[in-house]
Design an enzyme around this catalytic site. Structure first.
Site, PDB file in Angstrom:
ATOM      1  N   CYS A 184       0.714  -1.166  -0.210  1.00 29.48           N
ATOM      2  CA  CYS A 184      -0.057  -0.236  -0.208  1.00 29.48           C
ATOM      3  C   CYS A 184       0.812   1.193  -0.062  1.00 29.48           C
ATOM      4  CB  CYS A 184      -1.002   0.033   1.321  1.00 29.48           C
ATOM      5  SG  CYS A 184      -2.120  -1.297   1.193  1.00 29.48           S
ATOM      6  N   HIS A 349      -2.437  20.050   6.384  1.00 24.80           N
ATOM      7  CA  HIS A 349      -3.331  19.096   6.144  1.00 24.80           C
ATOM      8  C   HIS A 349      -2.733  17.639   6.090  1.00 24.80           C
ATOM      9  CE1 HIS A 349      -6.133  22.306   4.648  1.00 24.80           C
ATOM     10  NE2 HIS A 349      -4.964  22.669   3.825  1.00 24.80           N
TER      11      HIS A 349
END
Length: 458
Positions: A184, A349
């Site tokens: 991943c 963020h």
């Protein structure tokens, strides 16, 4: 007379040296100055720009609710009741909603794991995102100089990169690489490889494609550690367009600031935490060990220790350093907690790999983030499921659709993957983004965030 003559010669020689030495120095300084000027401007032009990216939006008829997912397994008859109930429990607690999708091959009874259907899923996703990205920016495929693809489980011959070259007619001298088996976190590995190639090849465009094929990944056995992947992974993918051209700065969304990769593979527990293997019956699947969260925590700690000095203000670095020193001094007396730097002082963020509810919870706690900081990750998991290496891009897409990213904001993408790896990329927004620009979230963004109920442990 002789002495006088010698003194005269020495004086003349000294005068000549004094006269021509500044000239010699100037002859050296001119090329040195030119070299420094060229080096300065060449280093300034080494920025890597993210022009744009496109995430795959599966059609609505491929959506799979937990109830449909379990019913499908019951009809197929691959699993015993205990295995089915276990997957139902994982599905209910996973944080994945009913809109996440599985490829058409998995909807069939029985699911078709063949090579042709795996290739079909890969082509469906990647052809779609590449076409969308290139057409959006009116880019001729022949202008692509570098192509990097990653897909962990599905590794066909010819490669996925060759598949793209054939479909879109890329040049014969395109520099192409296909990555596999990297899990991943491979999306940021692919970005890192593209970055390195762009450092070498000037005035180039790089296309990075990230996905995981679900079709060949389905596990039909009874081993619980291998059944987890069935309940978590869903279809998805992304195309990312990078450039090192100065003129592309004007249309780029982001500039890559830092990319840090951490590999824990020398440790056996880390190496075996995500492991493809055969069970006692010969069924192949990917095993997720009980130690996975612990392994991920250690990898994250290593990664942020390296990333911190690049991004954190001096005050946070001093607090962290002092806590390390204090813990070593006081270790014989009492255990002192290591200070966790406040990354929110440096980064606006966070895009945490949507590997599952537990992964997001662990990173949220570790970095002392709040609910809004991890909202993009939770909503991506709910809407699209675990899309593997592309999940951090769905999260960035979510933040864009919400209109939260402003010019000069910095975004931290954190990816985890087999090996075990933890990779970080920090992007700086360099343009004014329009939240009305269509992306994978546009049709439903007004519905989010949704409340995801907590499920108590049993």
């Amino acid at each position: 007379m002789v002495v006088a003559a010698e003194n005269t010669c020495l004086t003349d020689s000294t005068n000549v040296i004094d006269r021509y030495l500044p000239f010699a120095y100037s002859q050296l300084l001119v090329p040195l100055g030119l070299f420094l000027i060229l080096y300065f401007f060449s280093s300034k032009s080494r920025s890597i720009y993210l022009i744009d990216f496109s995430c795959y939006l599966p059609p609505a008829h491929l959506r799979v609710s937990t109830a449909k997912f379990i019913e499908h397994f019951e009809i197929c008859g691959f699993h015993e009741r205990e295995a089915i109930d276990f997957q139902a429990k994982v599905g209910e607690r996973s944080g994945i909603g009913s809109e996440a999708c599985l490829p058409l091959s998995v909807h069939e009874i029985p699911p078709d794991k063949s090579l042709s259907r795996s290739r079909e899923e890969t082509e469906t996703i990647l052809f779609s995102v590449v076409e969308d990205l290139l057409s959006k920016h009116s880019i001729n495929p022949k202008n692509i100089d570098i192509l990097v693809t990653n897909c962990s489980i599905f590794c066909p011959t010819p490669s996925i990169a060759a598949m793209i070259i054939n479909k879109f007619g890329l040049r014969s001298n395109v520099k192409s690489v296909s990555l596999s088996g990297m899990g991943c976190s491979a999306g940021l590995v692919a970005v890192g490889l593209a970055k390195d190639l762009l450092r070498v090849h000037r005035n180039s465009l790089a296309l990075v494609l990230s996905m995981e094929a679900v079709t060949p990944s389905g596990y039909r056995g009874q081993n619980k550690s291998m059944l987890l992947a069935n309940a978590l992974f869903r279809m998805g993918g992304v195309a990312v367009l990078l450039s090192n051209k100065k003129q592309d700065k004007l249309k780029a969304k982001y500039r890559l600031r830092y990319l840090v990769r951490t590999h824990m593979g020398s440790d056996n527990q880390s190496y075996q935490s995500v492991f493809q293997q055969s069970d006692e019956a010969g069924e192949v699947g990917v095993s997720l060990s009980r130690s996975l969260l612990h392994v991920a925590g250690r990898a994250l700690k290593k990664n942020i220790t390296e990333l911190g000095p690049y991004v954190l203000p001096i005050s946070e670095q001093l607090l962290y350093g002092w806590s390390i020193i204090r813990s070593k001094i006081c270790s014989s007396i009492m255990k002192k907690e290591i200070y966790i730097p406040n990354f929110k002082k440096a980064l606006e963020h966070f895009c945490i790999h949507a590997g599952g509810r537990a992964v997001i919870d662990a990173v949220e706690e570790r970095l002392r983030l709040n609910k809004e900081d991890v909202e993009a990750s939770r909503m991506t998991l709910h809407r699209f499921g675990n899309t593997s290496s592309s999940s951090v891009w769905y999260e960035l897409s979510y933040l864009e659709a919400k209109g939260r990213i402003k010019k000069r904001d910095r975004v931290w993408q954190i990816a985890f993957g087999s090996g075990f790896k933890c990779n970080s990329a920090v992007w700086e927004c360099i343009s004014e983004l329009d939240s009305s620009t269509r992306n994978a979230w546009s049709d439903d963004i007004h519905l989010y965030p949704v409340m995801i109920p907590d499920v108590a442990d049993h």
